[in-house]
Write an enzyme that holds these catalytic residues in place. Structure first.
Site, PDB file in Angstrom:
ATOM      1  CB  CYS A  31      14.074  12.112   3.725  1.00 31.66           C
ATOM      2  SG  CYS A  31      15.566  11.331   4.249  1.00 31.66           S
ATOM      3  CG  HIS A  88      13.346  10.423   8.713  1.00 29.09           C
ATOM      4  ND1 HIS A  88      13.746   8.835   8.929  1.00 29.09           N
ATOM      5  CD2 HIS A  88      14.150  10.767   7.934  1.00 29.09           C
ATOM      6  CE1 HIS A  88      14.480   8.813   8.049  1.00 29.09           C
ATOM      7  NE2 HIS A  88      14.949   9.998   7.239  1.00 29.09           N
TER       8      HIS A  88
END
EC number: 1.2.1.11
Lengths: 338, 338, 338, 338
Positions: free
Chosen positions: B149, B233
């Protein structure tokens, strides 16, 4: 010896409360007065909203907060100032003119060439700038500044690396605690389940102050962010060194680093200003911020990524080592150097 | 057209639930089965502990979870796998041997030279590796991987910068969300009022995968941390470019960046894969993670720190663009390229 | 029909932003103006610090904020007020005098006998107080209040219980979200890893308003607390009923409860104003606050603890059903009742 | 006197670590061994993941964890057990048979009539049940239980109220800390920006144990919830008293309450078991959980809502007073009563 008298300006804010907490149990110093803004004047300290985890001792809790008035501050050995910069810019020179020795947290005047900006383990010799300050400004007292909290925490591990291997450039990213913004600095709805990748003025301060403290001119790239953590600034640091290094030697140099406060056994000096953690997932703010009573910084994840490319993570308590504690340690240094 | 049949492996975990959420309303695909581990087999999806903010549609909520059994997976158009790596390593090749086309989130095989590791806007051409895979492995099906990711979110803004100005090296520090570790990955007592400056295996993956996806070999220095944030994130990136740049031109290049999914108007493709925020304090996870339905990354704080020294902050939804969404977009690409 | 014109006062606060969010996509209403305090006047809405998870549509984001000036508010169908009480106390009567129909969130005047305090599913008939208000106050417009957020969320499940089994007394403990205190209401350092067992004025409001809305006089004991959650007030309720009950029948009565808004199919009316969750660990703020688009309250843990002793937990979105959404629903009701 | 030897079972969990922390600096006791499950056996304590804010002293940190084996536990004065109930149910009787005096946190056997369930300030006399236990079970050692953490914190303020005014019924709502569920008990993704209004088995325990400890049979209605706070359970309590009361007198009775541990000046006994806070917004978990070294409970918001209707909020440190600390205090009591 008789206890030295100290006075705290801005005693009701987060840093002011840390001053009270640390000075209330100090072996050399005795709090003789507390001042704050109009809003809190006349209240006892206990009535102003104490927010630290440990309550102040009763005799301090019952002290009356005075309205900040330069003329009414009594003759004391040290005035600790946790005033906001715009107030400090006006008040602190007046105090120095009147003969007060001011240990200040405010960011004004930090970069003035005749103002000591001191991390006692790194540049204790800079307190001698007070001589020049007296001459140039005609003050009978003086003003000593502590650096920005992020700067202090960063500079402690940089110092032994600089001395031993030299530094060409650093890239830094910080994850800073909420208390760094003051009591009302960050509304809760702005930061729950969130972070903010910007802190006004912070990046510039870290770069400029580091150069003044370490007396060198390497490249500094800094990005500062705010994370949902109460206390403890974490900084990820990449260092391009001048000489190649062995990471074990770096860990060793950091762990062994000591300065004048340790030599003089000053009461607030941590035994080891830099604690090195071997665990791969440290430092962590909640577990490590109280190392050395909040006066040590904690370093972990020391890695050699390439020749002359060092990485590490450093953490320090932003309102202790990064603020009140650093100024108290500096005052202790001044006592010994008198 | 008739809706294409899809099957989800590991449907009860956090990424599995995102697959369900995104596929339940997909215009081309129809979920025909869900499999998970022994523990949840036999329950309905609703009984297994749905934790996303939006409940699944009733007909999906009532689907029975099957015990994962390679032989019982029906003939479908795509198998989406959110299995843990150690299970995936065993199961996915068996599925490919049996003719299934597997879109996988697991980290095994990602670096195998015949395995496509695809961010559809960046390297759609790599799906052609499936040919080589079939030949070399004798599979009638195939396995396509989505990157880690953090890698995907990082690589999207790097791509236009690489193409236009070249990249010599990058320094990255991430602040990653809790959902990236899976439902039980980070205990709450470990992370409240805290951060953890280490994520096992993550830094190596980002470096290796970036080189494979961008097909280049610049220096990459990465430090990954876990922060108390649910989703999204955040990555602070310093880029040493090959050619000098104007920061406004960089912002412009990022904002205008498009890829094949945009050209093909794939249903999951965000209109703009990179959204550039002008506000100085953005991107922020809670405010920006759902940009482009969670499929856009959001970039802010684009700064020129020195000649050929660029800095920016990028944020992306780790379980949408960073996981399930990226695989679904890849499946859409495969449909169009058949 | 032509869209009805609405104007929002206090448009930049948390509730003001919810008004904008909900009204921007409303099928009947069209935002024609936004006003706020001096500080934000002249800026576009986008420049004032939007903090909701979903950005406003571009044409609204670019609207200029006007300085609040009663004389300059144009002829509109409804004025939605998210003003602080002390400002509202002055401004709202002036608006009503000038003929404006004001839907207000402020707590002033709520207990005045000629002021409708409306939860549209519970006491829609109270809008008829507007007649009396016009007569008694000589207003050509009027003021309708929404109750305190905690009151609305509590009263929805109480209504069918009161109607069917009667209520002798209730004991309530609330766990309220941060957004209920407004953007700057709760500093982050006050609430991280903490809760505050007191909310000024809240307990009195809940008791008094409940009696007005439900038109009854049972005993009410309330303790309100603030917890580190963004949105969604949770309330634990013990009810001593007058008649004995079967808990399944209670669950059923709550799940089936409907009011005039559902009959009239008002656009903001949730299909089911009360959703009953069978899972033992629900409702949970993060998972349930958006039920019915934020307009449904969610009830769980319905238990019979003893004869005539009922317990349940209710949760509602404090700035949607508890604030902006309830007022919009009331405006819709007024449209239909004209 | 020579220090008494103690052994800790389940030393690596959250409560086990509190035992270590409190016993490592205990004036009477000396830790001679630590046992835990297979997973951690053979490691030093430092290697097993210490998560408390203060690290263990070096000589303890370096102790080897032993695999739990009843036959290998040496002759000691006390065995402190922080084992999970299902393990405790098997191991603790074996230990008692072998002559060990076990102070246990596990919930099994708590309601057995011959098992002391002790809050030392409330029912110290119940340790005499050990006689009956020895006779009836043929044990040469014995098992003493500490109550559920929520029970202990609740019962301390109830005791003086019961003694002075009598209690007819109570309604309680708790907001419990994450550490109460153990290290892996609550995943972070389940609780960030959230609360969970249910804790398995908790409500039943509080009701049943309260009746055993206070030796009375008033009505108890309890709802227990989990909130995103590390340590410190907060409980809102409504008490219907038998006699009418003056709230100032209640505050006074609570503040003056003392028990046998205070009389005996036991080392872990807080000077005041109940601290009463006058501030309207207290107790707060982060500010008050360490009152009396974590051994005092803190009460605030004492209100008279109606005749014989009392309300207050009580907070206690769930792993100190609610767990390890209470058992250590009980062991001290046993020493004095031998």
């Amino acid at each position: 010896m008789d206890r030295l008298k100290v006075y705290i300006l801005g005693a009701t804010g987060l840093v002011g409360q840390r001053y009270v907490q640390l000075l209330a149990k100090h072996p050399w110093f005795e709090i003789v007065g507390l001042a704050a803004s109009e809003k809190n004047a006349g209240k006892t300290l206990a009535q102003t909203g104490w927010v630290l985890e440990e309550p102040p001792p009763p005799h301090i809790a019952e002290m009356k907060i005075e309205r900040l008035d330069v003329e009414k501050i009594p003759r004391v050995d040290f005035v600790f100032s946790a005033l906001p910069s715009e107030v400090a810019a006006k008040v602190e020179p007046q105090l120095a003119t009147r003969g007060h020795m001011v240990l200040s947290n405010a960011s004004n005047m930090r970069m003035d060439p005749d103002v000591p900006l001191v991390v006692p383990e790194i540049n204790p010799e800079d307190v001698s700038l007070l001589e020049r300050q007296r001459v140039e400004r005609g003050w009978s007292g003086g003003v000593v500044k502590k650096p920005n909290c992020t700067t202090t925490i960063l500079n402690l591990p940089l110092k032994p690396i600089l001395d031993e291997w030299g530094i060409e450039r650093i890239h830094v990213v910080t994850m800073q605690a909420l208390s760094g913004a003051g009591y009302s600095g960050v509304p809760s709805v702005a930061i729950v389940d969130n972070l903010i990748p910007y802190i006004r003025g912070e990046e510039e301060k870290v770069a400029a102050e580091t150069k003044k403290i370490l007396k060198t001119d390497f490249e500094i790239y800094v990005t500062t962010t705010r994370v949902p953590i109460l206390d403890g600034h974490t900084e990820v640091v990449y260092v391009d060194t001048r000489k190649d290094f062995d990471p074990t030697a770096v860990a060793d140099a950091l762990a062994k680093f000591k300065g004048l406060p340790q030599e003089l056994k000053l009461p607030t000096a941590p035994e080891r200003p830099i604690e090195v953690r071997p665990q791969i997932d440290r430092p962590q703010p909640r577990l490590d911020r109280w190392a050395g009573g909040g006066m040590a910084v904690v370093v972990g994840r020391i890695r050699k990524l390439a020749p002359r490319k060092l990485a590490f993570v450093v953490l320090g308590h932003n309102t202790v080592r990064g603020a009140a504690g650093n100024s108290i340690l500096t005052a202790e240094l001044l006592v010994k150097m008198r």
